[in-house]
Design a protein around this motif. Structure first.
Motif, PDB file in Angstrom:
ATOM      1  N   LYS A  21       9.864 -12.678 -23.538  1.00 15.87           N
ATOM      2  CA  LYS A  21       9.763 -13.500 -22.199  1.00 15.87           C
ATOM      3  C   LYS A  21       9.685 -12.705 -20.439  1.00 15.87           C
ATOM      4  O   LYS A  21       9.362 -13.419 -19.874  1.00 15.87           O
ATOM      5  N   LYS A  22       9.120 -11.406 -21.615  1.00 15.15           N
ATOM      6  CA  LYS A  22       7.858 -10.759 -19.505  1.00 15.15           C
ATOM      7  C   LYS A  22       7.017 -11.431 -20.560  1.00 15.15           C
ATOM      8  O   LYS A  22       5.988 -10.767 -19.052  1.00 15.15           O
ATOM      9  N   TYR A  25       3.868 -16.579 -18.674  1.00  9.08           N
ATOM     10  CA  TYR A  25       3.949 -17.448 -17.539  1.00  9.08           C
ATOM     11  C   TYR A  25       4.553 -18.333 -17.649  1.00  9.08           C
ATOM     12  O   TYR A  25       5.234 -18.811 -17.881  1.00  9.08           O
ATOM     13  N   GLN A  27       7.747 -19.545 -16.620  1.00  9.15           N
ATOM     14  CA  GLN A  27       9.094 -20.246 -17.487  1.00  9.15           C
ATOM     15  C   GLN A  27      10.024 -20.777 -16.380  1.00  9.15           C
ATOM     16  O   GLN A  27       9.907 -20.706 -15.238  1.00  9.15           O
ATOM     17  N   GLY A  28      10.470 -21.399 -16.967  1.00 11.72           N
ATOM     18  CA  GLY A  28      11.972 -22.842 -16.216  1.00 11.72           C
ATOM     19  C   GLY A  28      12.054 -23.778 -16.813  1.00 11.72           C
ATOM     20  O   GLY A  28      10.979 -24.370 -17.530  1.00 11.72           O
ATOM     21  N   THR A 184       6.845  -9.326 -14.250  1.00 14.12           N
ATOM     22  CA  THR A 184       7.780  -9.655 -13.379  1.00 14.12           C
ATOM     23  C   THR A 184       7.909  -9.176 -12.238  1.00 14.12           C
ATOM     24  O   THR A 184       8.386  -9.319 -11.193  1.00 14.12           O
ATOM     25  N   ASP A 202       7.479 -12.950  -9.097  1.00 14.88           N
ATOM     26  CA  ASP A 202       7.783 -12.778 -11.125  1.00 14.88           C
ATOM     27  C   ASP A 202       7.053 -13.572 -11.200  1.00 14.88           C
ATOM     28  O   ASP A 202       7.421 -14.846 -10.909  1.00 14.88           O
ATOM     29  N   THR A 204       6.187 -14.605 -14.104  1.00 13.99           N
ATOM     30  CA  THR A 204       6.802 -15.531 -15.425  1.00 13.99           C
ATOM     31  C   THR A 204       8.096 -16.173 -15.072  1.00 13.99           C
ATOM     32  O   THR A 204       8.475 -17.071 -15.959  1.00 13.99           O
ATOM     33  N   ASN A 205       7.909 -16.622 -13.406  1.00 10.87           N
ATOM     34  CA  ASN A 205       9.082 -17.567 -13.272  1.00 10.87           C
ATOM     35  C   ASN A 205       7.967 -18.472 -12.321  1.00 10.87           C
ATOM     36  O   ASN A 205       7.063 -18.415 -11.733  1.00 10.87           O
ATOM     37  N   ILE A 206       8.380 -19.953 -12.695  1.00 14.33           N
ATOM     38  CA  ILE A 206       7.576 -21.194 -12.508  1.00 14.33           C
ATOM     39  C   ILE A 206       7.950 -20.976 -10.418  1.00 14.33           C
ATOM     40  O   ILE A 206       7.009 -21.665 -10.431  1.00 14.33           O
ATOM     41  N   ASP A 207       8.529 -20.389 -10.172  1.00 11.98           N
ATOM     42  CA  ASP A 207       9.368 -20.656  -8.828  1.00 11.98           C
ATOM     43  C   ASP A 207       8.097 -19.316  -8.463  1.00 11.98           C
ATOM     44  O   ASP A 207       8.241 -19.646  -6.574  1.00 11.98           O
TER      45      ASP A 207
END
Length: 262
Positions: A21-22, A25, A27-28, A184, A202, A204-207
């Motif tokens: 998960k880390k 790229y 994720q969401g 992250t 971060d 890895t987060n779509i934001d």
């Protein structure tokens, strides 16, 4: 005793591995149309030490020849610029926020956008040239220069010859983050009017697309933090950790046997 030893090794291996998960790229959840992320799109305002290219084009080349002489007598020169040429032929914003232009002399551009500089140059030249609609003023930022450090494949100072560069492009241009880098906690250090500010994102987060530092600016410093397992020095995968621990215990066992033999 042996069971306890193997249990300890097993726990260390599990806790030291980098979770999948880390490493992934963006994720969401899938984005609905009404929830599309809006990329931060604030126009860049010039700072000291920025380099810009300014050229004039006209049907009457003699009219703009003096202005363009600092760049090149070749009217197509601006289409073939590279970083080395721009350093010597572009206009550098000095410590007072000025650039020095033919005809005009010192022109303050500190805090102005590229479009505002274009309009400012055009306005000032009306006093020195027979200005008409056939004269075209072209202003460009000499690429986006940034520094990227830490667990990245190619650390150092890089220049991307675009008007806008986002964080993902900057990372990709430097060869991507290594497996030992913490995706992250990517840090962006930026010089602002009230001092140096540090932002943490971060990726890895779509934001990340909504971040105020998603679009990097000239002179930004990007730092890729190492993951904790690298700091411990026991590897980032189960095999690496097992190999490291096996080597350590082998040395300990050998030392104990040597001591007992005396």
């Amino acid at each position: 005793m042996n069971k306890m030893l193997f249990l300890i090794i097993y726990i260390v291996i599990l806790t030291s591995c980098v979770p999948h998960k880390k490493l992934v790229y963006f994720q969401g959840e899938p984005i609905k149309k009404e929830e599309i992320h809006k990329v931060n799109d604030i126009p860049y305002k010039l700072q000291t030490n920025d380099i810009i290219s300014i050229t004039l084009k006209s049907k009457d080349e003699e009219l703009v020849a003096l202005f363009n002489s600092s760049n090149s007598s070749d009217s197509n020169f601006s289409n073939n610029l590279n970083g080395d040429q721009l350093y010597f032929t572009g206009y550098t914003v000095d410590d007072h926020g000025n650039i020095r232009l033919p005809y005009i002399g010192n022109l303050n551009v500190l805090g102005y956008t590229i479009e505002e500089v274009r309009e400012k140059v055009r306005s000032e030249l009306k006093y020195y040239l027979k200005f008409d609609k056939n004269i075209f003023v072209n202003v460009k930022l000499a690429g986006i220069q940034y520094t990227i450090l830490g667990d990245i494949d190619s650390p150092g100072t890089h220049i991307i010859y675009q008007n806008k560069v986002n964080l993902i492009e900057a990372i990709a241009n430097a060869g991507d983050i290594m497996d030992t880098g913490d995706r992250t906690k990517v840090e962006v250090l930026r010089k602002e009017l009230d001092g140096i500010k540090k932002y943490t994102v971060d990726i890895t987060n779509i934001d990340v697309f909504d971040s105020e530092v998603f679009n990097i600016l000239p002179h930004d410093i990007v730092y890729i933090n190492p993951i904790k397992t690298k700091s411990w020095g026991i590897g980032t995968t189960g095999l690496q950790t097992f190999t490291t621990l096996a080597s350590v215990f082998s040395i300990i066992a050998t030392t104990i046997l040597l001591i007992k033999s005396f």
